[in-house]
Design a protein around this motif. Structure first.
Motif, short mmCIF file in Angstrom:
data_model
loop_
_atom_site.label_atom_id
_atom_site.label_comp_id
_atom_site.label_asym_id
_atom_site.label_seq_id
_atom_site.Cartn_x
_atom_site.Cartn_y
_atom_site.Cartn_z
N GLY A 69 71.18 -41.67 -25.71
CA GLY A 69 70.57 -40.20 -25.45
C GLY A 69 69.06 -40.72 -24.66
N VAL A 70 68.68 -41.76 -24.91
CA VAL A 70 67.37 -42.48 -24.11
C VAL A 70 67.80 -42.49 -22.76
N ARG A 71 69.24 -42.79 -22.34
CA ARG A 71 69.21 -42.97 -20.68
C ARG A 71 68.92 -41.48 -20.33
N VAL A 72 69.26 -40.51 -20.84
CA VAL A 72 69.01 -38.92 -20.60
C VAL A 72 67.69 -38.41 -20.41
N LEU A 73 66.76 -39.21 -21.32
CA LEU A 73 65.35 -38.99 -21.32
C LEU A 73 64.81 -39.78 -20.37
N GLU A 74 65.29 -40.96 -19.85
CA GLU A 74 64.70 -41.86 -18.90
C GLU A 74 65.02 -41.10 -17.44
N VAL A 75 66.19 -40.57 -17.45
CA VAL A 75 66.41 -39.80 -15.98
C VAL A 75 65.59 -38.78 -15.77
N ALA A 76 65.28 -37.99 -16.79
CA ALA A 76 64.17 -36.85 -16.72
C ALA A 76 62.92 -37.41 -16.44
N LEU A 77 62.34 -38.67 -16.97
CA LEU A 77 61.11 -39.10 -16.68
C LEU A 77 61.03 -39.69 -15.33
N VAL A 78 62.09 -40.18 -14.63
CA VAL A 78 62.24 -40.62 -13.46
C VAL A 78 61.84 -39.58 -12.42
N ASP A 79 62.73 -38.33 -12.67
CA ASP A 79 62.69 -37.38 -11.74
C ASP A 79 61.32 -36.63 -11.79
N GLU A 80 60.59 -36.69 -13.04
CA GLU A 80 58.93 -36.41 -13.05
C GLU A 80 58.12 -37.42 -12.51
N GLY A 81 58.64 -38.38 -11.95
CA GLY A 81 57.88 -39.41 -11.29
C GLY A 81 56.77 -40.35 -12.50
N LEU A 82 57.23 -40.26 -13.44
CA LEU A 82 56.70 -40.78 -14.68
C LEU A 82 57.19 -42.24 -15.09
N LEU A 83 58.15 -42.56 -14.59
CA LEU A 83 59.13 -43.82 -14.79
C LEU A 83 59.70 -44.49 -13.66
N GLN A 84 59.60 -45.64 -13.17
CA GLN A 84 60.10 -46.15 -11.91
C GLN A 84 61.43 -46.42 -11.77
N LYS A 85 62.05 -46.80 -13.00
CA LYS A 85 63.43 -47.10 -13.01
C LYS A 85 64.12 -46.61 -14.16
N LEU A 122 59.60 -32.25 -25.80
CA LEU A 122 60.98 -32.37 -25.48
C LEU A 122 61.79 -31.25 -25.00
N GLY A 123 61.67 -30.13 -25.77
CA GLY A 123 62.15 -28.90 -25.35
C GLY A 123 61.89 -28.69 -23.57
N VAL A 124 60.44 -28.68 -23.59
CA VAL A 124 60.14 -28.55 -22.17
C VAL A 124 60.76 -29.27 -21.18
N LEU A 125 60.93 -30.63 -21.42
CA LEU A 125 61.69 -31.36 -20.38
C LEU A 125 62.96 -30.99 -20.47
N ALA A 126 63.80 -30.80 -21.54
CA ALA A 126 65.01 -30.33 -21.51
C ALA A 126 65.25 -29.41 -20.72
N ARG A 127 64.20 -28.15 -20.70
CA ARG A 127 64.69 -27.01 -19.91
C ARG A 127 64.42 -27.19 -18.33
N LYS A 128 63.61 -28.08 -18.12
CA LYS A 128 63.22 -28.26 -16.84
C LYS A 128 64.55 -29.34 -16.19
N HIS A 129 65.12 -30.25 -16.98
CA HIS A 129 65.90 -31.04 -16.34
C HIS A 129 67.80 -31.00 -17.12
N GLY A 130 67.68 -29.66 -17.42
CA GLY A 130 69.10 -29.49 -17.85
C GLY A 130 69.82 -30.29 -18.74
N PHE A 131 69.10 -30.51 -20.14
CA PHE A 131 69.99 -31.31 -21.13
C PHE A 131 69.48 -30.45 -22.45
N ASP A 132 70.22 -30.79 -23.34
CA ASP A 132 70.11 -29.64 -24.56
C ASP A 132 69.57 -30.65 -25.72
N VAL A 133 68.92 -30.10 -26.53
CA VAL A 133 68.31 -30.98 -27.60
C VAL A 133 68.85 -30.30 -29.14
N VAL A 134 69.28 -31.36 -29.96
CA VAL A 134 69.67 -30.87 -31.25
C VAL A 134 68.64 -31.79 -32.18
#
Length: 306
Positions: free
Chosen positions: A235-251, A293-305
């Motif tokens: 799940g860390v990879r899903v999080l990192e994709v969202a952070l890249v899209d936010e411009g906060l993570l370079q790769k 995490l909920g805000v990030l999930a709604r913006k980037h299309g993943f679900d949280v449990v």
């Protein structure tokens, strides 16, 4: 004259207009019931919060303060364009205003100068508080102005109103300055243009990835420099994709380890939502929480449990 839409209809209208919406607690039933009527509704009123930090603005608008109980609006529009729903029904946002202005809003004609405060606006208007210091210097990001436009247009569509049903608090109650930093005439022009556009049905939703919050927290709290082998979680990879899209993570780091680059990027995401460390000047901790995490999930299309 129109009856207010249901809370579900309100939420659906905002999302149909393409807005990212976050539901805060039991917003559907949080209101000033028993302190005056709600409806008929005649328009949409725009305010600024005079606050800094999204979380503080959301909490204040939901809970109010000692002199004015919450909710202080129906939705808070953050600088990043996300709309936080904090209440529905009668809310303490408009106060008393000018009856001639109300008549003009109903007729959708040019607004007169507001010089009276004798008519209850809390029953008559939907209200959005927009995160801004209101000093004429604090900027209004393009994405936030677009969200104000979309939110206003969403309710105009539901009720069959035109852009003349959108007004600012400064046009309703004498002495009020908000919103400051853009003109309501320019916002009404934007809303009028958007109302000319059709609302397209959303495309079919693909299967959404699911992230386990408890696993993310466990991975984030494992320090590779001290604990040896770090916790690996896909799940860390899903999080990192969202952070890249936010411009906060370079790769994207595809090994599933929650390293310091990811933690620093998530810290920046927390700070964008108004979260900071416990001491003044201390950065946010970079460990995911349910809200951020909920805000990030709604913006980037993943679900949280979890």
């Amino acid at each position: 004259m129109a009856a207010p839409v249901t809370a579900a209809g309100f939420l659906g209208a905002l999302r149909a207009e393409g807005l990212v919406v976050v539901e805060v607690g039991a917003w559907q039933t949080h209101n000033r019931e028993g302190h005056g009527p709600w409806g008929p509704v005649h328009g949409v009123m725009i305010h600024h919060t005079v606050t800094q930090g999204t979380q503080y603005a959301v909490d204040l608008c939901r809970d109010g303060h000692s002199e004015l109980p919450g909710p202080l609006c129906h939705g808070v529009i953050a600088k990043n364009g996300v709309v936080y729903l904090v209440g529905y029904g009668r809310a303490n946002h408009a106060g008393l205003g000018d009856p001639d202005v109300l008549s003009a809003v109903i007729a959708e004609r040019a607004l007169p100068v507001d010089d009276e405060a004798t008519v209850d606006g809390n029953r008559a208007f939907y209200g959005f508080e927009c995160e801004n210091l209101g000093d004429g210097v604090d900027p209004w990001p393009a994405v936030q102005l677009e969200a104000i436009e979309r939110a206003s247009a969403a309710l105009c569509r539901v009720h069959g109103w035109g852009a003349g049903s959108v007004l600012g608090h400064l046009e309703w109650q004498p002495g009020k300055p908000d919103p400051r930093g853009f003109t309501m005439a320019s916002m009404r022009a934007r809303v009028a243009g958007r109302l000319q556009l059709p609302v397209l049905p959303p495309p079919p939703r693909p299967t959404r990835p699911v992230v386990d919050l408890s696993e993310l927290i466990r991975a984030a709290k494992t320090d590779p420099g001290r604990e040896g082998t770090p916790v690996s979680y896909a799940g860390v990879r899903v999080l990192e994709v969202a952070l890249v899209d936010e411009g906060l993570l370079q790769k994207r780091f595809l090994d599933g380890h929650y390293g310091w680059s990811t933690r620093s990027a998530y810290s920046a995401w927390q700070e964008s939502l108004g979260y900071w460390g416990r001491r003044p000047g201390e950065p946010a901790d970079g460990v995911p929480g349910a809200f951020t995490l909920g805000v990030l999930a709604r913006k980037h299309g993943f679900d949280v449990v979890g």
